[in-house]
Scaffold this motif. Structure first.
Motif, PDB file in Angstrom:
ATOM      1  N   ASP A 411      -0.722  72.186  22.013  1.00 44.65           N
ATOM      2  CA  ASP A 411       0.732  72.052  22.179  1.00 44.65           C
ATOM      3  C   ASP A 411       1.445  72.399  20.876  1.00 44.65           C
ATOM      4  N   GLN A 412       0.781  72.122  19.771  1.00 41.58           N
ATOM      5  CA  GLN A 412       1.436  72.320  18.476  1.00 41.58           C
ATOM      6  C   GLN A 412       1.390  73.767  18.006  1.00 41.58           C
ATOM      7  N   ILE A 413       0.239  74.394  18.209  1.00 41.67           N
ATOM      8  CA  ILE A 413       0.042  75.741  17.654  1.00 41.67           C
ATOM      9  C   ILE A 413      -0.058  76.773  18.765  1.00 41.67           C
ATOM     10  N   THR A 414       0.774  77.797  18.691  1.00 36.98           N
ATOM     11  CA  THR A 414       0.565  78.977  19.524  1.00 36.98           C
ATOM     12  C   THR A 414      -0.265  79.933  18.674  1.00 36.98           C
ATOM     13  N   ASP A 415      -1.377  80.363  19.242  1.00 39.40           N
ATOM     14  CA  ASP A 415      -2.323  81.185  18.480  1.00 39.40           C
ATOM     15  C   ASP A 415      -1.633  82.444  17.946  1.00 39.40           C
ATOM     16  N   GLY A 416      -1.792  82.686  16.663  1.00 39.55           N
ATOM     17  CA  GLY A 416      -1.233  83.892  16.062  1.00 39.55           C
ATOM     18  C   GLY A 416       0.238  83.743  15.690  1.00 39.55           C
ATOM     19  N   VAL A 417       0.839  82.582  16.004  1.00 38.95           N
ATOM     20  CA  VAL A 417       2.248  82.359  15.637  1.00 38.95           C
ATOM     21  C   VAL A 417       2.346  81.254  14.580  1.00 38.95           C
ATOM     22  N   HIS A 418       1.734  80.083  14.906  1.00 41.81           N
ATOM     23  CA  HIS A 418       1.810  78.951  13.968  1.00 41.81           C
ATOM     24  C   HIS A 418       0.472  78.671  13.295  1.00 41.81           C
ATOM     25  N   GLY A 419      -0.524  79.512  13.547  1.00 45.51           N
ATOM     26  CA  GLY A 419      -1.863  79.297  13.011  1.00 45.51           C
ATOM     27  C   GLY A 419      -2.842  80.047  13.893  1.00 45.51           C
ATOM     28  N   LEU A 420      -4.127  79.894  13.611  1.00 43.02           N
ATOM     29  CA  LEU A 420      -5.136  80.558  14.443  1.00 43.02           C
ATOM     30  C   LEU A 420      -5.924  79.503  15.208  1.00 43.02           C
ATOM     31  N   LEU A 421      -6.115  79.747  16.517  1.00 42.64           N
ATOM     32  CA  LEU A 421      -6.842  78.801  17.364  1.00 42.64           C
ATOM     33  C   LEU A 421      -8.209  79.353  17.747  1.00 42.64           C
TER      34      LEU A 421
END
Ligand code: UDP
Length: 478
Positions: A411-421
């Protein structure tokens, strides 16, 4: 014998948020606060959990309750007492709700009897404090069994669950909810951190979703300049000296000045990393679900890879004797140490295992703050996660993050936008590749970090939390 511990709570005006959020939002929050305070007049808003320090729930209570008090609401915080056997059972429950069997121990009638016996002793003391029509917010499985007696005594009881599993149909998840369901069926509202965590037994229209938040001004998250960060890390032994011009100081939760006095207990082979060494950092309780051993193995793939990378790894967590409701910590730390010993000499040379002092909770928070701010990359390679406050904390510090796509982290991180998942948290190769990418492309890493901070400003600061609580109280106080 006194069983309940009352944790003192200060008072902080929400005016502090003015520079971050602007006048309109603050005015709205004041109006809401006033309405709630009028509604509650003469009544207490109790919060009950099972540890005063260490872990996400204590962190949330510490960060939100002072603002609630400053709005004129009589919020208080009590910590229950339990036996080691009780905490073993509640830890087993915690694992079950995450869909894992933990140590595979039973959750049967014998365990239920132990659980109820400990909570009976606590509730008897609680009932001497709680008045009819008071609000009681019980946090997590450890306190759920207090609900029936409190409801009977006329309190308005809310149960807030901070954990949950992605696989809602798993056998373990079912086992966990079967254990808890009898205690929570009559509470006014159940609160969960994500929609996906609402179990069948609570899917009755009386459940609400409130994600956690962080306190931007706490010792854990307040701004620290580079000189202070360096002084703190050198003083604690996490980074090699000299300490530079700064001093290891910070502002305590109550606003008074604090100074980092203690040292971290660090297992390492040679010297501490220099100030210029890029650090990959995971800060977590010593819990198998945080996968500290997996982080180590992923890191060794990075440093043993084709193009050498001069980064080092710091795995940091609370001193294992300090977190009352986490009896597994010492055993997990032992496993991490054993895995560290099995690393090649050159890999071991770059991996630092740090137990952070917990005697002074503000000091511990300031050390975590400095470590997160200094990290070249913050990682959270959890196998399961309730929400993942360490991720929010790193996002607020504009750090580039590599984290597993599990639980609330998604919910917190969109991959490639706010970090890498990482889609698969056990894929150490993908983990190493993500680390390499961020270490090699610092502009991209910086951009992810800035986006992450903006996301926290919009979604995860305490003011949003306060207004959702206000709505909750309005809903149940009929
Ligand atoms: N934490 C801390 N000191 C430590 C290790 C962790 O204060 O030595 C804090 C961490 O900063 C975070 C919380 O404990 O605020 C952990 O919350 P999270 O939601 O990440 O995980 P949980 O422990 O609840 O599973």
């Amino acid at each position: 014998m006194t069983r309940l511990l009352e944790v003192p709570i200060g008072a902080h005006s929400i005016d502090r948020f003015l520079p971050l959020l602007g006048e309109n939002q603050i005015r709205d929050a004041y109006n809401l606060g006033q309405a709630v305070s009028k509604r509650l007049a003469g009544r207490v808003l109790w919060n009950v959990n099972s540890t005063a320090s260490g872990g996400g729930v204590a962190e949330i209570l510490r960060s939100v309750l002072p603002y609630v008090r400053a709005l004129g609401i009589d919020a208080r915080w009590l910590v229950i007492n339990g036996t080691p056997e009780f905490f073993h059972i509640t830890k087993r429950l915690h694992h079950a709700l995450h869909g894992s069997a933990g140590d595979g121990s039973e959750l049967g009638e014998r365990e239920r009897a132990v659980y109820e016996r400990v909570l009976k002793a606590n509730v008897e003391e609680l009932l001497r404090l709680v008045q009819p029509r008071d609000f009681v917010i019980l946090h997590d499985p450890q306190t759920a069994g207090l609900a029936p007696r409190l409801i009977k005594a006329g309190a308005i009881v809310v149960w807030r669950c901070h954990v949950g599993g992605d696989k809602s149909n798993g056998e373990e998840v079912e086992r966990g909810w079967d254990f808890l369901a009898p205690y929570i069926q009559d509470v006014a509202v159940n609160v969960f951190s994500r929609h996906q965590y609402i179990p069948q037994c609570c899917d009755h229209g009386r459940s609400m979703v409130i994600p956690p938040s962080i306190n931007a001004f706490s010792p854990k998250n307040q701004e620290l300049d580079d000189a202070t960060v360096r002084a703190i890390l050198v003083h604690t032994g996490l980074v090699e000296g000299p300490p530079g011009d700064g001093s290891p100081t910070f502002l305590r939760e109550d606003g008074s000045p604090g100074r980092v006095e203690r040292h971290a207990d660090i297992l390492r082979l040679g010297r501490a990393p220099t100030w210029d060494t890029p650090l990959i950092v995971q800060v977590s309780r010593w819990d198998p679900l945080k996968d500290p051993v997996g982080v180590m193995h992923g890191f060794t793939q990075l440093v043993d890879g084709a193009a050498p990378i001069g980064a080092e790894l710091v795995l940091a967590g609370p001193n294992v004797h300090a977190v009352a409701d986490d009896p597994e910590a010492a055993a997990v730390m032992d496993e991490v140490i054993a895995a560290w010993h099995r690393l090649s000499h050159s890999d071991r040379n770059r991996v630092h295992l740090a137990s952070l002092p917990m005697a002074d909770i503000d000091e511990n928070a300031a050390i975590v703050n400095a470590l997160q701010r200094h990290a070249a990359i913050v990682v959270q390679k959890s196998l399961h996660e309730g929400f993942g406050l360490t991720v929010t904390e790193a996002m607020w510090k504009a750090r580039p993050i590599v984290a597993s796509a599990v639980g609330g982290i998604q919910d917190q991180i969109t991959d490639g936008v706010h970090g890498l998942l990482l889609d698969d948290p056990t894929d150490t190769e993908a983990f190493a590749a993500a680390l390499r990418r961020l270490l090699e492309d610092r502009a991209y890493a910086e951009e992810l970090g800035q986006n992450a901070r903006q996301r926290v400003r919009e979604q995860y600061l305490g003011i949003r939390h306060l207004s959702q609580y206000a709505e909750l109280l309005k809903r149940v106080d009929k």
